[in-house]
Design an enzyme around this catalytic site. Structure first.
Site, PDB file in Angstrom:
ATOM      1  N   LYS A   1      77.933   1.367 -63.349  1.00  0.00           N
ATOM      2  CA  LYS A   1      78.629   1.637 -62.090  1.00  0.00           C
ATOM      3  C   LYS A   1      79.846   0.738 -61.905  1.00  0.00           C
ATOM      4  CE  LYS A   1      77.822   1.780 -57.134  1.00  0.00           C
ATOM      5  NZ  LYS A   1      78.396   2.658 -56.388  1.00  0.00           N
TER       6      LYS A   1
ATOM      7  N   HIS B   1      80.414  14.008 -42.641  1.00  0.00           N
ATOM      8  CA  HIS B   1      78.971  14.083 -42.882  1.00  0.00           C
ATOM      9  C   HIS B   1      78.379  15.227 -42.051  1.00  0.00           C
ATOM     10  CE1 HIS B   1      75.010  12.645 -43.989  1.00  0.00           C
ATOM     11  NE2 HIS B   1      74.653  12.862 -42.737  1.00  0.00           N
TER      12      HIS B   1
ATOM     13  N   ASN C   1      85.963  21.338 -47.958  1.00  0.00           N
ATOM     14  CA  ASN C   1      86.675  20.424 -47.049  1.00  0.00           C
ATOM     15  C   ASN C   1      88.029  20.035 -47.628  1.00  0.00           C
ATOM     16  OD1 ASN C   1      85.178  19.581 -44.487  1.00  0.00           O
ATOM     17  ND2 ASN C   1      83.557  19.569 -46.037  1.00  0.00           N
TER      18      ASN C   1
ATOM     19  N   ARG D   1      78.988   9.782 -54.182  1.00  0.00           N
ATOM     20  CA  ARG D   1      78.632   8.399 -54.536  1.00  0.00           C
ATOM     21  C   ARG D   1      78.895   7.463 -53.364  1.00  0.00           C
ATOM     22  NH1 ARG D   1      77.083   8.584 -59.410  1.00  0.00           N
ATOM     23  NH2 ARG D   1      77.809  10.424 -60.498  1.00  0.00           N
TER      24      ARG D   1
HETATM   25  C1  GRF Z   1      79.877  18.854 -46.789  1.00  0.00           C
HETATM   26  O1  GRF Z   1      78.786  19.383 -46.094  1.00  0.00           O
HETATM   27  C2  GRF Z   1      80.172  17.451 -46.347  1.00  0.00           C
HETATM   28  O2  GRF Z   1      79.881  17.221 -45.011  1.00  0.00           O
HETATM   29  C3  GRF Z   1      79.241  16.632 -47.209  1.00  0.00           C
HETATM   30  O3  GRF Z   1      79.218  17.292 -48.447  1.00  0.00           O
HETATM   31  C4  GRF Z   1      79.551  18.658 -48.269  1.00  0.00           C
HETATM   32  C5  GRF Z   1      80.751  18.904 -49.129  1.00  0.00           C
HETATM   33  O4  GRF Z   1      81.150  20.252 -49.155  1.00  0.00           O
HETATM   34  N1  GRF Z   1      79.673  15.255 -47.269  1.00  0.00           N
HETATM   35  P1  GRF Z   1      82.539  20.651 -49.793  1.00  0.00           P
HETATM   36  O5  GRF Z   1      82.547  20.114 -51.226  1.00  0.00           O
HETATM   37  O6  GRF Z   1      83.625  20.029 -48.976  1.00  0.00           O
HETATM   38  O7  GRF Z   1      82.552  22.129 -49.768  1.00  0.00           O
END
Ligand code: GRF
Length: 204
Positions: free
Chosen positions: A67, A111, A16, A93
């Site tokens: 934390k 998500h 991402n 986290r």
């Molecule tokens: C993705 O599936 C995102 O939705 C979730 O964690 C994963 C991260 O993948 N929060 P990347 O590190 O972006 O490849």
């Protein structure tokens, strides 16, 4: 103008992040990634940022006594950077209350489910085990809950009979890479209007 700053928080492989790198660099998103912060020194996302000449910072969670100390360090970094937007991109986290309060409505997350279904870890596995026929992904504002903030964009895709966690995750990921840049673009163009739980997209 290309002066809007985004900080991306990561923990893992960073696909991402890669989508955000490409869409900031090609001008689709009107802003730039000023810093990538990882809580995991091994995250491949760091390598992706370096290859794109984006500054990186490792706050190795395991090197902090607790934390609170980690969150103090992260808050300090974010305050110094003071970005328009903080993107969680595979950041593993829960963001602490003080950071959320300080950057309210300026933190977003992606998500891999159609929230409010299947929040938390292993959303794709949860979806398969539940037996849903349609799944997808959600970009949402981050609040104090676990994947509970107001929803900005969602995309859906089918769950096939033959799907494994891997194949479903891969299908969902293709949509993640589309809607995350779309949501960041809308945010930075100031096109989001948050009223209670609903996020309205301003028309031209
Ligand atoms: C993705 O599936 C995102 O939705 C979730 O964690 C994963 C991260 O993948 N929060 P990347 O590190 O972006 O490849």
């Amino acid at each position: 103008m290309n002066d809007k700053q985004i900080v991306v928080l990561v923990s893992g492989r960073g696909t991402n992040l890669q989508a955000l790198i490409e869409t900031t660099q090609n001008g689709y998103i009107p802003g730039k990634i000023s810093l990538v912060v990882s809580d995991n020194p091994q995250a491949f996302a760091l390598e992706r940022a370096r290859r794109a000449s984006i500054p990186t910072l490792v706050l190795d969670y395991d090197s902090f006594p607790h934390k609170r100390a980690y969150e103090d360090a992260l808050l300090q970094v974010l305050e110094k950077e003071d970005p328009q937007l903080i993107c969680l991109a595979g950041y593993m986290r829960i963001v602490g209350k003080r950071i959320i309060m300080r950057f309210r409505e300026r933190i977003i997350n992606i998500h891999p489910s159609l929230l409010p279904a299947f929040p938390g870890l292993e959303a794709q596995k949860q979806a398969l085990e539940y037996g849903v026929k349609i799944s997808g992904c959600t970009v949402h504002l981050v609040d104090e809950g676990m994947d509970t903030g107001p929803i900005i964009l969602q995309a859906s895709c089918p769950v096939e009979d033959e799907d494994t966690v891997e194949s479903l995750s891969e299908r969902i990921l293709q949509y993640e890479h589309q809607i995350y840049p779309q949501a960041v673009k809308l945010f930075l163009e100031d096109k989001l209007n948050v009223i209670g739980r609903r996020v309205f997209i301003k028309k031209e």
